[in-house]
Design an enzyme around this catalytic site. Structure first.
Site, short mmCIF file in Angstrom:
data_model
loop_
_atom_site.label_atom_id
_atom_site.label_comp_id
_atom_site.label_asym_id
_atom_site.label_seq_id
_atom_site.Cartn_x
_atom_site.Cartn_y
_atom_site.Cartn_z
N PHE A 108 13.05 14.51 10.07
CA PHE A 108 11.80 13.73 10.27
C PHE A 108 11.97 12.74 11.42
CE2 PHE A 108 9.55 13.16 5.88
CZ PHE A 108 9.19 14.48 5.90
N THR A 113 -2.87 11.38 3.88
CA THR A 113 -2.72 11.92 5.24
C THR A 113 -3.68 13.09 5.48
OG1 THR A 113 -0.98 13.47 4.64
CG2 THR A 113 -0.28 11.26 5.31
N GLU A 158 1.26 5.60 0.67
CA GLU A 158 0.72 6.78 1.36
C GLU A 158 1.12 8.07 0.63
OE1 GLU A 158 0.97 6.73 5.66
OE2 GLU A 158 1.67 8.81 5.61
N GLN A 172 16.75 15.77 5.34
CA GLN A 172 15.30 15.70 5.58
C GLN A 172 14.96 14.48 6.44
OE1 GLN A 172 12.90 14.32 2.28
NE2 GLN A 172 11.61 16.13 2.41
N GLY A 230 -3.11 12.04 16.04
CA GLY A 230 -2.52 13.23 15.43
C GLY A 230 -1.80 14.09 16.46
N ASP A 231 -1.11 15.09 15.97
CA ASP A 231 -0.41 16.07 16.81
C ASP A 231 -0.88 17.43 16.35
OD1 ASP A 231 1.42 14.30 18.22
OD2 ASP A 231 2.37 14.01 16.27
N HIS A 238 -6.72 9.25 6.00
CA HIS A 238 -6.34 9.26 7.40
C HIS A 238 -7.32 10.22 8.08
CE1 HIS A 238 -1.85 8.05 6.76
NE2 HIS A 238 -2.63 7.52 5.83
N SER A 267 0.85 -1.19 0.00
CA SER A 267 0.00 0.00 0.00
C SER A 267 0.90 1.24 0.00
CB SER A 267 -0.94 -0.01 1.21
OG SER A 267 -0.22 -0.22 2.40
N HIS A 312 3.89 -0.86 3.63
CA HIS A 312 3.16 0.39 3.39
C HIS A 312 4.22 1.46 3.13
CE1 HIS A 312 -0.16 3.32 3.91
NE2 HIS A 312 0.72 4.07 4.55
N TYR A 370 4.07 1.57 16.81
CA TYR A 370 5.40 2.18 16.97
C TYR A 370 6.40 1.14 17.48
CZ TYR A 370 2.67 6.34 16.29
OH TYR A 370 1.83 7.27 15.74
N ALA A 401 -3.65 17.22 11.55
CA ALA A 401 -4.41 17.20 12.80
C ALA A 401 -5.14 18.52 12.99
CB ALA A 401 -3.47 16.94 13.97
N ALA A 450 -6.27 7.76 20.01
CA ALA A 450 -6.75 7.01 18.84
C ALA A 450 -7.72 5.88 19.23
CB ALA A 450 -5.56 6.45 18.06
P1 FAD Z 1 -2.32 7.17 20.03
O1 FAD Z 1 -2.41 5.74 19.69
O2 FAD Z 1 -3.51 7.81 20.66
O3 FAD Z 1 -1.05 7.36 20.98
C1 FAD Z 1 -0.49 8.64 21.22
C2 FAD Z 1 0.35 8.62 22.48
O4 FAD Z 1 -0.51 8.59 23.62
C3 FAD Z 1 1.27 7.40 22.65
O5 FAD Z 1 2.41 7.83 23.36
C4 FAD Z 1 0.45 6.43 23.49
O6 FAD Z 1 1.26 5.53 24.25
C5 FAD Z 1 -0.33 7.39 24.38
N1 FAD Z 1 -1.69 6.92 24.68
C6 FAD Z 1 -2.55 6.29 23.85
N2 FAD Z 1 -3.72 6.04 24.46
C7 FAD Z 1 -3.61 6.56 25.71
C8 FAD Z 1 -4.48 6.64 26.81
N3 FAD Z 1 -5.74 6.14 26.75
N4 FAD Z 1 -4.03 7.25 27.95
C9 FAD Z 1 -2.77 7.77 28.02
N5 FAD Z 1 -1.89 7.71 26.99
C10 FAD Z 1 -2.31 7.12 25.84
N6 FAD Z 1 -0.30 12.39 11.90
C11 FAD Z 1 -1.13 13.27 11.33
O7 FAD Z 1 -1.32 14.39 11.86
N7 FAD Z 1 -1.77 13.00 10.15
C12 FAD Z 1 -1.64 11.81 9.54
O8 FAD Z 1 -2.24 11.58 8.49
C13 FAD Z 1 -0.78 10.83 10.14
N8 FAD Z 1 -0.64 9.61 9.60
C14 FAD Z 1 0.11 8.66 10.24
C15 FAD Z 1 0.18 7.37 9.71
C16 FAD Z 1 0.91 6.39 10.34
C17 FAD Z 1 0.95 4.99 9.75
C18 FAD Z 1 1.65 6.70 11.53
C19 FAD Z 1 2.49 5.65 12.20
C20 FAD Z 1 1.59 7.98 12.05
C21 FAD Z 1 0.81 8.96 11.44
N9 FAD Z 1 0.69 10.26 11.96
C22 FAD Z 1 -0.13 11.18 11.34
C23 FAD Z 1 1.43 10.63 13.17
C24 FAD Z 1 0.57 10.43 14.44
O9 FAD Z 1 -0.57 11.24 14.38
C25 FAD Z 1 1.42 10.79 15.64
O10 FAD Z 1 2.44 9.85 15.82
C26 FAD Z 1 0.64 11.01 16.93
O11 FAD Z 1 1.53 11.58 17.89
C27 FAD Z 1 0.10 9.74 17.54
O12 FAD Z 1 -0.99 9.26 16.88
P2 FAD Z 1 -1.57 7.80 17.27
O13 FAD Z 1 -2.78 7.61 16.48
O14 FAD Z 1 -0.51 6.79 17.20
O15 FAD Z 1 -1.95 8.09 18.81
#
Ligand code: FAD
Length: 279
Positions: free
Chosen positions: A209, A41, A10, A205, A100-101, A69, A8, A259, A138, A44, A116
């Site tokens: 990243f 993507t 992205e 770069q 997201g961030d 996403h 796949s 991916h 991760y 956020a 998430a």
């Molecule tokens: P989560 O799974 O929610 O985790 C985030 C952090 O919080 C982790 O440290 C986790 O351990 C902690 N955590 C999770 N649940 C809890 C809880 N219930 N209580 C306390 N702590 C918790 N970013 C974008 O902005 N746009 C995109 O399109 C995008 N695409 C991505 C695609 C992939 C395949 C990947 C790997 C990353 C992508 N990202 C994207 C980056 C991602 O948004 C960031 O890494 C973000 O910081 C974490 O997102 P997550 O969904 O993994 O978060």
């Protein structure tokens, strides 16, 4: 692929018109290779909402299954369910669900859905089984995680909430991937965990990243890449050999697919893809 492995790809929504025109060309080239699906993507807080929707339509027009996403931080439940309904109306069946961030400058409104796993639960509550849900994983631990064990626990929480598959952050240490998969499986996870693959084309770069997202560039690899200096042709050839070798090992030792983070660049992805023995 004939051997059951899926590839796949992205893409990200370009900001400029020139980037959008270039992306249409790149997408045509890559979609012709018949990836299992493409993903797009999403900034956020909704920062690329229109751009993501435009690239999703482009990909759909090329006849490829498309997975937008969707990140939840900074958004209300109503905004998120509105987006889900739009995608459902467009015939989208797959979504990459993320926290997201928030980009700096977007204020501190955290939104109503904070992690998430909550987003996955919201998607299931609102849309049932309509969407195939991908989540992030991760292998080298999310940079904000309290510990590796906690991060794994949170990953397992996303799977229990209803995720169908996972895509990893990119890495250059295959052992980190295999260790993560083993630990997740020991916790009862049996969904596919697909390695995210970052082609190497530009050392500066990549270093930037990697620093932001917590991906480790092993010291020996960093040294080799730095040595190429301005010789981009040699760096790309070395990078393609290295990433293809790692990807082949991942596939041969059980990864369900790859991916590619294409960065909207067809050549870099194809340089790796064409080196793989996967027909
Ligand atoms: P989560 O799974 O929610 O985790 C985030 C952090 O919080 C982790 O440290 C986790 O351990 C902690 N955590 C999770 N649940 C809890 C809880 N219930 N209580 C306390 N702590 C918790 N970013 C974008 O902005 N746009 C995109 O399109 C995008 N695409 C991505 C695609 C992939 C395949 C990947 C790997 C990353 C992508 N990202 C994207 C980056 C991602 O948004 C960031 O890494 C973000 O910081 C974490 O997102 P997550 O969904 O993994 O978060």
């Amino acid at each position: 692929m004939k051997n059951g492995k899926s590839i796949s790809l992205e893409f990200f929504p370009p900001r400029e018109a020139a980037g959008r025109a270039r992306l249409a060309e790149v997408a045509r080239t890559l979609v012709a290779r018949k990836p299992a699906y493409v993903s797009v993507t999403y900034g956020a807080g909704g920062s690329t909402r229109d751009g993501t929707a435009e690239v999703v339509r482009l990909m759909q027009s090329l006849g490829c299954e498309t997975a937008p996403h969707l990140s939840c931080i900074g958004s209300s439940r109503e905004e998120l369910t509105g987006i889900l309904d739009e995608y459902r109306g467009q015939g989208i069946r797959r979504i990459v669900a993320l926290r997201g961030d928030l980009p700096s400058g977007m204020g501190r409104y955290p939104g109503e859905v904070h992690y998430a796993d909550e987003l996955v639960r919201l998607i299931r509550e609102h849309s049932g089984d309509w969407f195939h849900i991908e989540v992030a994983a991760y292998p080298e631990v999310h940079p904000q995680a309290a510990s590796a064990a906690k991060d794994l626990e949170h990953f397992v929480g996303k799977v229990k909430a209803g995720a169908d598959a996972a895509i990893t952050q990119y890495f250059f240490n295959p052992d980190a991937y295999f260790d993560f998969v083993d630990r997740a499986q020991a916790k009862g996870v049996n969904i596919p965990i697909v390695p995210g693959i970052m082609p190497i084309t530009n050392y500066t770069q990549l270093a930037r990243f990697s620093n932001t997202c917590g991906a480790d560039i092993p010291r020996w690899l960093e040294g080799r890449l730095a040595d190429f200096g301005e010789d981009k042709v040699s760096l790309r050839a070395f990078g393609a050999d290295f990433v293809a070798g790692m990807s082949q090992r991942l596939l041969d030792q059980g990864a369900p697919g790859l991916h590619f983070y294409t960065l909207n660049n067809a050549e870099a992805t194809l340089a790796v893809w064409d080196r793989l023995n996967i027909a």
